[in-house]
Write an enzyme that holds these catalytic residues in place. Structure first.
Site, mmCIF file in Angstrom:
data_model
loop_
_atom_site.group_PDB
_atom_site.id
_atom_site.type_symbol
_atom_site.label_atom_id
_atom_site.label_comp_id
_atom_site.label_asym_id
_atom_site.label_seq_id
_atom_site.Cartn_x
_atom_site.Cartn_y
_atom_site.Cartn_z
ATOM 1 N N ASP A 95 0.936 -1.229 -5.079
ATOM 2 C CA ASP A 95 -0.335 -0.547 -4.861
ATOM 3 C C ASP A 95 -1.330 -1.026 -5.910
ATOM 4 O O ASP A 95 -0.991 -1.869 -6.753
ATOM 5 C CB ASP A 95 -0.188 0.980 -4.894
ATOM 6 C CG ASP A 95 -1.050 1.629 -3.813
ATOM 7 O OD1 ASP A 95 -2.289 1.556 -3.943
ATOM 8 O OD2 ASP A 95 -0.503 2.161 -2.843
ATOM 9 N N CYS A 155 -2.412 5.394 10.211
ATOM 10 C CA CYS A 155 -2.547 6.785 10.659
ATOM 11 C C CYS A 155 -3.822 6.917 11.491
ATOM 12 O O CYS A 155 -4.508 7.937 11.441
ATOM 13 C CB CYS A 155 -2.531 7.755 9.484
ATOM 14 S SG CYS A 155 -3.766 7.450 8.228
ATOM 15 N N CYS A 212 0.853 -1.203 0.000
ATOM 16 C CA CYS A 212 0.000 0.000 0.000
ATOM 17 C C CYS A 212 0.880 1.241 0.000
ATOM 18 O O CYS A 212 0.733 2.127 0.841
ATOM 19 C CB CYS A 212 -0.918 0.008 1.205
ATOM 20 S SG CYS A 212 -1.681 -1.562 1.606
ATOM 21 N N ALA A 213 1.797 1.337 -0.954
ATOM 22 C CA ALA A 213 2.920 2.264 -0.855
ATOM 23 C C ALA A 213 2.639 3.690 -1.322
ATOM 24 O O ALA A 213 3.337 4.611 -0.906
ATOM 25 C CB ALA A 213 4.108 1.709 -1.645
ATOM 26 N N PRO A 233 1.430 7.463 -1.783
ATOM 27 C CA PRO A 233 2.150 8.090 -2.899
ATOM 28 C C PRO A 233 3.663 7.925 -2.841
ATOM 29 O O PRO A 233 4.381 8.546 -3.613
ATOM 30 C CB PRO A 233 1.762 9.560 -2.766
ATOM 31 C CG PRO A 233 1.606 9.751 -1.296
ATOM 32 C CD PRO A 233 0.994 8.470 -0.781
#
Length: 481
Positions: free
Chosen positions: A340, A437, A316-317, A319
Site C-alpha cells: 500500500d 467495490c 492496495c491491501a 486495511p
C-alpha cells in the site's frame, strides 16, 4: 483497497499528512472539547463541507476533544453521516420553506438547518420538541444567536407539513425511511414518481440525478428503487469466521449462547447478524475468531483461492481485511506480500494480522506513481483496485456525491495501470483476481476485457457481479488465468 480522500481533478486519493486541517474563516472556531452529540455532528459536517474530510477521519483526529458517552457518540455519527447521505432530500425540504434565495443563507447556518431537519424528519424516534429546541439552542452555543429565529421558524414550518400517515409506496408527498416505509407530508415535495422517476428518486432518496438516470437505464425502475433503498437504510452486518481459530458452526453456537441472533451466509465462512448489536458485545472479536467483512468482499478471496505454500501479492491491501482472508485460506502457510501507499495504512494491515494470529503476511510500501512492484513472479495476485465505491454508497455516503464521468475516467486509468503491472508479475500458470467495490461496468468487465486484449494468453475464467442488496453490498470480481 486504496481509500479516496483528497480531491484532485475530481478523483479522491490517499492523504499522507495526519495533521488536522484548519477550518477556514467563514466557519465557527473548533471548540477545545465537544459538549454534546449535536455539536460534534455540526463540526463533523463543517469539516466535511470545507475540507472534503471523511467523517471517520475527523473523528479519529479529534479523539482527544471528544468527551461524550458512547450513546452520544453514536448519535453524532448517525446525524453527521445521515445528513451527508440524505443532503439532497434535506435541502429540498429546507428550500421549500425559505423566504430568501438559498445563496443568501450562510453555509454554516445551512449545515445547522440540515442537522435539525434530519432529526425532525428522518430520525422519527427523536421527539419533535427535542429536535427543534436542541438545534435552536446549539445556534446560541455556537455564538450565532441571530440564527435562532430562522432555525426555529424553518423547523416548525416543516413539522407542520408532517402528518401521521405512513405510506408504503413511492409518492410525491412522502420521504422514504426504509424499505416500504415512507413518511408522509401534507403537500407534494418531489416530482411525481411515475411522470419523472429520475427526478423523484434523485431528490426523495438523495442521489445525484446523473447517477439515478444511469441506474434507470441499466437496471430499470424496480431494481433502481431497491438499490436506492438499500443504500439509505441500516443493513445487516456480515462477519467472516477465522477458520484457523474456530469454525462457522462453532461461532454461531457461541453467538446463540450469548443471546445474539445470527445465521449462515452464502459464502462458506460468512455469518449474517440478524439483529443490530454493539460490536463490543460480540464474543470472539478481540481474540481473533472473526473479522467484520461483507459477503461481496469475502467472495473476492474465495475466488482467488490461494493455496498453502504459494507466494501471493495483494495490491492496495489496506486495511488488510481481504489480505487476512487470503492468509486464512492458505492456512497461514506460504507468503503474502501486502502493498500500500503509506506506512499508516500498512500498520493497519499488521494490526489486523496480529489480532487474527497470522504470520504469513509481509507488508511493503509502494508509491502511488511507481511502475515497479515486488519482483515475483507470483502464484496468485489480488488487485483490489481503487474505485468509485458505487457498490458501498451506504457505508461510504460521501462517495455518492463524487461519482461523475470525469472521476470514472481518471479512476479507470489508475485501475488499468495497476492491472497491467500485476499481470506482468504473474506466473504463466498463475491466477489473478481483479476486484472492485463498484458495480459500474466501466470499472469492471469493460476495463478487464480491454486490458486483456494486450495479454492474449490470459483469459477470464469466472466473473462475480454483485448488485447492492443482493444480498449484500455491490462489487465485482473477475478471475484471470
Amino acid at each position: 483497497m486504496w481509500s479516496v480522500i483528497v480531491k484532485k481533478k475530481n478523483v479522491w486519493k490517499q492523504k499522507t499528512s495526519s495533521a488536522a486541517p484548519e477550518i477556514d474563516s467563514e466557519s465557527i472556531p473548533l471548540p477545545q472539547s465537544f459538549r454534546s452529540a449535536r455539536e460534534l455532528a455540526f463540526f463533523l459536517l463543517e469539516e466535511y463541507r470545507l475540507n472534503n474530510q471523511f467523517i471517520s477521519d475527523s473523528i479519529q483526529r479529534w479523539e482527544r476533544r471528544i468527551d461524550l458517552s458512547s450513546k452520544d457518540r453514536r448519535l453524532a455519527m448517525e446525524i453527521s453521516i445521515g445528513v451527508i447521505r440524505r443532503q439532497l432530500t434535506l435541502d429540498t425540504l429546507i428550500e421549500s420553506q425559505l423566504t430568501r434565495p438559498r445563496e443568501k443563507v450562510e453555509a454554516p447556518l445551512w449545515t445547522l438547518l440540515q442537522t435539525g431537519v434530519y432529526q425532525l424528519v428522518i430520525l422519527d424516534q427523536i421527539p419533535v420538541h427535542a429536535a427543534v429546541s436542541e438545534t435552536v439552542d446549539l445556534a446560541g452555543k455556537l455564538n450565532r444567536v441571530r440564527w435562532k429565529k430562522m432555525v426555529n421558524a424553518i423547523l416548525r414550518s416543516i413539522d407542520r407539513l408532517l402528518n401521521e400517515d405512513l405510506a408504503t409506496t413511492p409518492q410525491a408527498s412522502a420521504i422514504p425511511l426504509s424499505t416500504d416505509r415512507y413518511r408522509s407530508f401534507n403537500t407534494d415535495l418531489f416530482d411525481d414518481p411515475e411522470a419523472n422517476p429520475a427526478g423523484y428518486l434523485s431528490r426523495a432518496f438523495s442521489f445525484p440525478r446523473t447517477l439515478i438516470s444511469d441506474w434507470l437505464t441499466h437496471f430499470g425502475w424496480e431494481q433502481t428503487l431497491q438499490i436506492a433503498q438499500w443504500f439509505n437504510q441500516r443493513n445487516k452486518l456480515y462477519l467472516r469466521a477465522n477458520v484457523l481459530k474456530t469454525s462457522r458452526d462453532d461461532l454461531l453456537e457461541e453467538f446463540q449462547e450469548a443471546g445474539i441472533q445470527a445465521s449462515p451466509g452464502k459464502e462458506p465462512q460468512s455469518i449474517k447478524l440478524d439483529e443490530i448489536v454493539p460490536l463490543e458485545s460480540l464474543v470472539g472479536l478481540e481474540s481473533g475468531k472473526f473479522t467484520i467483512q461483507d459477503e461481496s468482499a469475502i467472495a473476492a478471496g474465495n475466488l482467488l483461492n490461494p493455496q498453502p505454500e504459494e507466494i501471493v501479492l495483494d495490491l492496495c491491501a489496506a486495511p488488510g481485511t481481504k489480505t487476512t482472508l487470503l492468509a486464512e485460506l492458505m492456512y497461514d502457510r506460504g507468503t503474502i506480500i501486502a502493498t500500500d501507499v503509506s506506512e499508516d495504512r500498512l500498520d493497519k494491515i499488521e494490526q489486523n494480522a496480529s489480532r487474527l494470529g497470522l504470520t504469513s503476511i509481509q507488508t511493503q510500501l509502494i508509491h502511488p506513481h511507481e511502475t515497479t512492484l515486488p519482483e515475483g513472479p507470483f502464484d496468485a495476485i489480488l488487485v483490489d483496485a481503487p474505485c468509485s465505491n458505487s457498490g458501498v454508497l451506504g457505508k461510504r455516503p460521501e462517495a455518492r456525491w463524487r461519482i461523475n464521468d470525469e472521476a470514472i475516467k481518471e479512476l479507470t486509468e489508475i485501475q488499468r495501470n495497476l492491472l497491467q503491472l500485476a499481470l506482468d508479475h504473474l506466473k504463466p500458470e498463475g491466477r489473478l483476481v481483479y476486484s472492485t467495490c463498484s458495480f459500474d461496468s466501466r470499472e469492471n468487465e469493460e476495463l478487464l476485457q480491454s486490458v486483456l486484449r494486450d495479454y492474449p494468453d490470459r483469459k477470464i475464467i469466472q466473473e462475480n457481479r454483485h448488485l447492492p442488496g443482493d444480498p449484500s453490498d455491490g462489487g465485482y470480481q473477475g478471475l484471470v488465468q
